[in-house]
Design an enzyme around this catalytic site. Sequence first.
Site, PDB file in Angstrom:
ATOM      1  CG  ASP A 248      -6.403  37.725  16.131  1.00 40.41           C
ATOM      2  OD1 ASP A 248      -5.666  37.036  15.223  1.00 40.41           O
ATOM      3  OD2 ASP A 248      -6.744  38.845  16.080  1.00 40.41           O
TER       4      ASP A 248
ATOM      5  CG  ASN B  86      -6.908  32.595   6.896  1.00 35.69           C
ATOM      6  OD1 ASN B  86      -7.799  31.835   6.809  1.00 35.69           O
ATOM      7  ND2 ASN B  86      -7.305  33.713   7.721  1.00 35.69           N
TER       8      ASN B  86
ATOM      9  N   GLY C  46      -7.660  35.015   2.579  1.00 33.65           N
ATOM     10  CA  GLY C  46      -7.844  36.022   3.553  1.00 33.65           C
ATOM     11  C   GLY C  46      -6.702  36.103   4.483  1.00 33.65           C
ATOM     12  CD  GLN C  47      -0.777  34.298   4.672  1.00 36.89           C
ATOM     13  OE1 GLN C  47      -0.722  33.674   3.563  1.00 36.89           O
ATOM     14  NE2 GLN C  47       0.556  34.653   5.476  1.00 36.89           N
ATOM     15  CB  SER C  48      -4.386  40.399   6.592  1.00 35.86           C
ATOM     16  OG  SER C  48      -4.473  39.923   7.964  1.00 35.86           O
TER      17      SER C  48
ATOM     18  CG  HIS D  48      -0.892  33.979  11.209  1.00 31.03           C
ATOM     19  ND1 HIS D  48      -0.117  34.681  10.058  1.00 31.03           N
ATOM     20  CD2 HIS D  48      -2.096  34.018  11.245  1.00 31.03           C
ATOM     21  CE1 HIS D  48      -1.103  34.951   9.505  1.00 31.03           C
ATOM     22  NE2 HIS D  48      -2.278  34.843  10.021  1.00 31.03           N
TER      23      HIS D  48
ATOM     24  CG  HIS E 273      -5.867  32.351  12.720  1.00 31.53           C
ATOM     25  ND1 HIS E 273      -6.439  33.723  13.149  1.00 31.53           N
ATOM     26  CD2 HIS E 273      -5.609  32.480  11.599  1.00 31.53           C
ATOM     27  CE1 HIS E 273      -6.081  34.238  12.294  1.00 31.53           C
ATOM     28  NE2 HIS E 273      -5.510  33.922  11.155  1.00 31.53           N
TER      29      HIS E 273
END
Length: 112
Positions: free
Chosen positions: A29, A85, A91-93, A98, A100
């Site tokens: 990340d 997320n 909180g998914q951006s 994906h 984490h």
Amino acid sequence: MDCVFCKIVSGEIPAQVVYEDTVSMAFKDANPATPVHLLVVPKKHADSLADTGDLTEAELGHLLKVAAHVATDAGVGDNFRLLINTGEGAGQSVFHLHVHVLGGKRMGRLIG
Ligand code: AMP
Ligand code: ZN
């Protein structure tokens, strides 16, 4: 499609790739929240866990196996946390599915 993780998968933009196979890729990340912070993505684009597109159950399950594998390779195989997320409100951006992989420090319980 203007997707940053598709561009990492295709090699168009660089990443610190730690694992790759035909289905998935894992890389560091760019803004780590924990000493070990990896992202495992399917090579095929899917927006999120709420819209997995044409990903198969086997491919989705494979992401978990890869997450555990890269956690072990990073030295945190006994103590790591997976986070997915899903949706902006959670909180998914980046809207390419994906997982984490978080580890390398003690993490408190989130629930319970
Ligand atoms: P999320 O907020 O769950 O969608 O997570 C997106 C994650 O992608 C964040 O932790 C970002 O730091 C990370 N990220 C965004 N762009 C890149 C990039 N080019 N390379 C590596 N990680 C990235
Ligand atoms: Zn994508």
